[in-house]
Design an enzyme around this catalytic site. Structure first.
Site, PDB file in Angstrom:
ATOM      1  CG  MET A 270     -57.205 -20.960 -20.480  1.00 55.00           C
ATOM      2  SD  MET A 270     -56.344 -22.526 -20.116  1.00 55.00           S
ATOM      3  CE  MET A 270     -57.724 -23.655 -20.136  1.00 55.00           C
TER       4      MET A 270
ATOM      5  CG  HIS B  58     -51.888 -30.949 -20.944  1.00 53.87           C
ATOM      6  ND1 HIS B  58     -53.028 -30.268 -21.295  1.00 53.87           N
ATOM      7  CD2 HIS B  58     -52.254 -32.224 -20.689  1.00 53.87           C
ATOM      8  CE1 HIS B  58     -54.055 -31.113 -21.270  1.00 53.87           C
ATOM      9  NE2 HIS B  58     -53.614 -32.300 -20.913  1.00 53.87           N
TER      10      HIS B  58
ATOM     11  N   GLY C 273     -51.038 -29.361 -33.440  1.00 54.37           N
ATOM     12  CA  GLY C 273     -52.131 -30.100 -32.797  1.00 54.37           C
ATOM     13  C   GLY C 273     -52.455 -29.544 -31.417  1.00 54.37           C
TER      14      GLY C 273
HETATM   15  C1  GRF Z   1     -52.544 -25.202 -15.284  1.00 53.30           C
HETATM   16  O1  GRF Z   1     -53.097 -26.356 -14.709  1.00 53.30           O
HETATM   17  C2  GRF Z   1     -51.936 -25.495 -16.626  1.00 53.30           C
HETATM   18  O2  GRF Z   1     -51.359 -26.761 -16.692  1.00 53.30           O
HETATM   19  C3  GRF Z   1     -53.139 -25.434 -17.526  1.00 53.30           C
HETATM   20  O3  GRF Z   1     -53.893 -24.358 -17.034  1.00 53.30           O
HETATM   21  C4  GRF Z   1     -53.631 -24.192 -15.640  1.00 53.30           C
HETATM   22  C5  GRF Z   1     -53.167 -22.773 -15.467  1.00 53.30           C
HETATM   23  O4  GRF Z   1     -52.946 -22.448 -14.123  1.00 53.30           O
HETATM   24  N1  GRF Z   1     -52.735 -25.309 -18.913  1.00 53.30           N
HETATM   25  P1  GRF Z   1     -52.194 -21.097 -13.758  1.00 53.30           P
HETATM   26  O5  GRF Z   1     -52.917 -19.984 -14.503  1.00 53.30           O
HETATM   27  O6  GRF Z   1     -50.776 -21.224 -14.182  1.00 53.30           O
HETATM   28  O7  GRF Z   1     -52.327 -20.958 -12.274  1.00 53.30           O
END
Ligand code: GRF
Length: 200
Positions: free
Chosen positions: A90, A109, A143
């Site tokens: 994140m 994503h 980006g």
């Molecule tokens: C997923 O929806 C991914 O696409 C986004 O964050 C979420 C992570 O979910 N980037 P997890 O930790 O893999 O369960």
């Protein structure tokens, strides 16, 4: 065999999908490390269950972003991975890291990019009134969610969807798309030509 490192910040269900695909023998790779910025991430438990070493680079323990990024870069170099998979990581990676690992970092994503980049992609799709959404696996550039697209999978947006039901439907596709993209990379089948990623 390629060496994969995964970066995850939370639940880690996409990380688990990659663990399972590697375990099933469908991806010619070994997962050498989980790197997380969150000492409480459930992804850590998943790594431990699978015998994967973990490095925690806890953002809150560094005086500033530069120091954090230096430690993260060091951790990434140390694991000697061929591929870095961002599976629910994140934080935005700094230019230095992106440049050093260019072409061998991918991210998942939960929307059909270039629509709904950034946070809360599922909410964005609902609020916009999109009739389809899905997920995108892409290479990481400097980006936010802008790198060349490797794979996409679609889902319908249903009349009575809320953020959670849509996210759940997209997640099912994420768990297919991410291991598939990792497999293609590990088999040496991705050819990047500018913005286009061709699958040989
Ligand atoms: C997923 O929806 C991914 O696409 C986004 O964050 C979420 C992570 O979910 N980037 P997890 O930790 O893999 O369960």
């Amino acid at each position: 065999m390629k060496r994969i490192a995964v970066l995850a910040s939370g639940r880690g269900s996409n990380f688990q999908a990659v663990i399972d695909a590697v375990g099933a023998g469908s991806v010619p790779a070994v997962i050498v490390r989980l790197i997380t910025d969150n000492p409480n991430a459930f992804a850590i438990e998943r790594a431990c269950n699978a015998g994967i070493p973990v490095t925690v680079v806890d953002f809150d323990r560094f005086p500033d972003r530069t120091a954090y990024e230096a430690a993260l870069l060091e951790a990434m170099r140390e694991c000697g991975a061929d591929l870095f998979v961002l599976a629910g990581y994140m934080r935005i990676l700094g230019a230095r890291i992106v440049r050093e690992f260019s072409g061998r970092m991918m991210n998942i994503h939960p929307a059909l990019l270039p629509a709904f980049a950034g946070l809360h992609a599922q909410r964005q799709a609902l609020e916009y009134g999109a009739k389809v959404s899905g997920c995108t696996v892409h290479l990481v550039d400097e980006g936010v969610d802008t790198g060349p697209i490797i794979l996409q999978r679609c889902v319908p947006v249903l009349e009575d969807d809320d953020e959670e039901t849509l996210a759940d439907r997209i997640l099912v596709e994420e768990h297919k798309a991410l291991p598939e993209a990792v497999r293609l990379f590990c088999e040496g089948r991705l050819v990047v030509e500018g913005r286009r990623v061709r699958i040989r």
